[in-house]
Design an enzyme around this catalytic site. Structure first.
Site, PDB file in Angstrom:
ATOM      1  N   ASP A 230      16.938  12.014  57.327  1.00 41.98           N
ATOM      2  CA  ASP A 230      18.085  12.539  58.073  1.00 41.98           C
ATOM      3  C   ASP A 230      18.403  11.649  59.269  1.00 41.98           C
ATOM      4  OD1 ASP A 230      20.154  14.279  58.636  1.00 41.98           O
ATOM      5  OD2 ASP A 230      18.903  16.079  58.596  1.00 41.98           O
TER       6      ASP A 230
ATOM      7  N   ASP B 259      26.759  19.521  55.360  1.00 39.72           N
ATOM      8  CA  ASP B 259      25.978  20.693  55.738  1.00 39.72           C
ATOM      9  C   ASP B 259      26.688  21.982  55.338  1.00 39.72           C
ATOM     10  OD1 ASP B 259      23.883  19.289  56.777  1.00 39.72           O
ATOM     11  OD2 ASP B 259      24.407  19.588  58.882  1.00 39.72           O
TER      12      ASP B 259
END
Length: 696
Positions: free
Chosen positions: A449, A517
């Site tokens: 990430d 997301d």
């Protein structure tokens, strides 16, 4: 692909299947003479001698320039900006030589070298069998020179009456929004100043004359293989000529090249297609699969990610029930997300300390990994190794390792700062920490990430602090490449707070990417539609999660959510411990169906059926060998409003197709005329999956 040199015309012909690109020296400058349909070698000389009488004095040196310069009457924003020690600017082109390197595996490579003073500037070209042309440039300094802009390439479009720009922009949780707008006279800039590709824009663009459709029309498209800050500038002159220049970095940066040093730009690729926006997308997909992606031939597994089930409340005890349920519904990989390491109990601490939290994992990760493997699943783990929390052992030991400037505050976003991978000791630490984690644990998958943009980029005491913008990205590539070499069985997912770092440069180093997301299925239809214009389903991670969605509080059926997520690389991210027996059984059935669809979806040729911005009825069709998979979606619409049926693409009228779920056989002619026989559930947010197999 063949590259031929016409010495008399001083021009080079890069000839592909149905495609030609011609670059030549005109008025002493390297110029694009042709980019489009195939031409014979004999026509190259005539192209080199043609004078464009439609070009005004203001456009004379700008038209066709392979890199826009800043000497003479060139008034477009330059691709290359240099300042010499004596104050002189720019590059005065003097052709030196060229070389052609033939390679069946990597494509033939043309390098054309030019000199000015003590500099050697080389333009590089590689035409692939997919019709994609890679371009980049390198600058070798024999004496010091200051650089304030160095793009990879400039492209010139045909002279049309009008131009339309298609591009992708958005924001966090709203990435991949497709926009088609008329290209105005003047300069149109898109890009990122965030240190990553960004959620807000993507370096993929497409241009047409305003008449191209999904299935027909001439489209020119470009994409930049760079995962840091970038700029693409489109210029439409008052005389109607259009050029595109693009490369790494953004305005305001400057750095010096030292004697003996060579600076090489990232690859900026282009293609043209006569098959509309759909054909353009399929050409990009094919190119990425064949020449960029590291593992395109593999079936990406169905994974379960525990983030939305437990958030930061991570422990062996909380994970084991999820392991059992994930295996029960058919997941093939179990991924532990944020919260397993250091002092990480929320987002305030722990980043940088890549050791299991001793309170949550007193015996390390092995007991959980063993439990996952015992269920026949692979094990994955989340990391964010480019970031650090001030509340961490790493930051306390090395506060100078973050990007920062002397005398300025260190901005925190999400309570974290960015490590400066351009410092060799930081990149060495990053590789060493991750290598230790992978070597000491039976880990099969890493979710890498990157949750915040760059701020206060600098290195106190460094005479060229702006190099950090470039060196960080190159070091990230290098660390990932080294990890893949050392641990070839480990697969990597690229993530950046969602889809904030997706481009051909990053796709060379990861196996898939986190799309957004935002996992709301209704929003994902549009997000996935935009994503598909540049990137294939094989790399598009798609989750089914719990509802109501935190983004818009919408509730839809499990069927609808699974069908939307089945259009890419399927994953499950809900709290399975709260699912009913009926929901678990239904989920298992959907996962089993996806596994039958997977070869077609992940490896097939993709066709978009409809535009979700224009119609409530859309779909995605995948063709792989003799099989077709259609995933169709129907969003809420007004009562008593007619909806045209979805019709397949590329189905011959005299072909026959077996519906693998009903046993019915359909003629291609019938499907083309009456539409696909979709079986809807009758819900407000509805979906259907159709599986067809060609029969003799």
């Amino acid at each position: 692909m063949p590259i031929r040199f016409d010495e008399a015309a001083l021009a080079w012909h890069l000839a592909g299947t149905g495609l030609s690109y011609v670059v030549g020296i005109r008025d002493g400058l390297p110029r694009q003479l042709h980019w489009g349909e195939a031409i014979p070698d004999e026509a190259v000389a005539s192209l080199a001698s043609v004078q464009d009488n439609g070009v005004s004095w203001n456009d004379a040196l700008h038209t066709g320039a392979e890199l826009l310069g800043e000497l003479g009457p060139q008034f477009a924003t330059p691709s290359l900006q240099l300042r010499h020690p004596d104050g002189a600017k720019g590059f005065d082109w003097h052709y030196r030589d060229h070389r052609i390197t033939e390679s069946a595996a990597n494509g033939d490579h043309l390098a054309i070298a030019f000199t000015d003073r003590d500099l050697v500037l080389t333009l590089h070209y590689r035409l692939w069998d997919t019709g994609v042309l890679d371009r980049w440039a390198s600058l070798e300094a024999g004496a010091p020179v200051e650089v304030t802009r160095f793009d990879s390439a400039a492209w010139t479009l045909p002279h049309w009456a009008d131009y339309r720009l298609t591009h992708l922009n958005g924001d966090w949780a709203a990435e991949w929004q497709l926009h088609r707008v008329p290209l105005p006279v003047g300069e149109t800039a898109i890009g990122s100043r965030r240190g990553s590709t960004s959620h807000q824009a993507n370096p993929w663009t497409a241009l047409d004359d305003g008449t191209a459709t999904e299935t027909a029309g001439l489209v020119y498209s470009t994409n930049l293989a760079w995962s840091g800050s970038w700029r693409v500038l489109l210029r439409r002159s008052p005389q109607g000529r259009v050029s595109i220049t693009g490369g790494a970095g953004h305005e305001g940066l400057q750095w010096r090249l030292r004697p003996g040093e060579t600076w090489t730009t990232p690859v900026y690729s282009g293609l043209c297609s006569t098959a509309g926006f759909g054909g353009t997308s399929r050409a990009w997909h094919e190119h990425l699969r064949r020449h960029i992606l590291p593992t395109p031939e593999e079936d990406a597994p169905v994974l379960f990610n525990s983030w939305e089930a437990v958030y930061f409340d991570v422990s062996v005890e909380k994970q084991l029930p999820l392991v059992d349920l994930a295996a029960r519904i058919g997941c093939e990989q179990f991924v532990v997300d944020d919260g397993w390491f250091g002092g990480r109990v929320d987002d305030h601490a722990g980043l940088g300390d890549w050791e299991p939290n001793p309170d949550r994992f007193p015996d390390g990760l092995a007991p959980l990994i063993d439990a996952v493997h015992a269920k026949g699943m692979k094990f994955g783990i989340w990391v964010e190794p480019e970031m650090v929390n001030p509340d961490s052992d790493l930051y306390r030991a090395h506060p100078d390792w973050v990007l920062h400037q002397a005398g300025r505050d260190r901005t925190q976003r999400r309570h974290q700062m960015v490590l400066d991978y351009g410092r060799p000791e930081v990149a060495a630490w990053a590789y060493g920490s991750l290598d230790k984690l992978l070597s000491g644990n039976a880990i099969d998958f890493v979710k890498w990430d990157h949750n915040r943009p760059f701020t206060e980029v600098g290195r106190p005491g460094d005479p060229d602090p702006d190099r950090a913008w470039f060196e960080h990205v190159e070091a990230v590539y290098s660390v990932k490449e080294r990890l893949r070499e050392a641990h070839p069985h480990v697969r990597i997912e690229g993530c950046a707070g969602g889809g904030g770092r997706v481009d051909p440069g990053m796709l060379r180093h990861v196996d898939s990417v986190w799309t957004s997301d935002n996992t709301d299925a209704g929003d994902r239809i549009g997000i996935q539609h935009g994503f598909s214009h540049a990137y294939p389903a094989r790399v598009m991670d798609t989750w089914i999660t719990d509802e109501p969605s935190e983004f818009n509080r919408r509730t839809t059926s499990l069927r609808f959510r699974f069908h939307v997520a089945s259009a890419g690389v399927l994953a499950v991210g809900g709290n399975l411990t709260e699912w009913s027996e009926a929901e678990l059984e239904e989920a298992a059935a959907h996962v089993a169906l996806y596994k039958r669809l997977r070869p077609v979806v992940q490896h097939g040729v993709q066709y978009r059926l409809g535009d979700p911005a224009a119609s409530p009825l859309t779909g995605v069709q995948y063709v792989h060998g003799d099989r077709i998979a259609v995933l169709a979606f129907k969003t809420p619409w007004h009562a008593n409003r007619a909806l045209a049926p979805l019709r397949p693409e590329g189905v011959a009228a005299d072909s026959r197709w077996l519906d693998e779920d009903t046993g019915d056989v359909h003629w291609g002619a019938t499907l083309n005329v009456t539409g696909l026989p979709l079986r809807w559930s009758g819900a407000d947010w509805d979906s259907a999956i159709l599986r067809l197999r060609r029969v003799e």
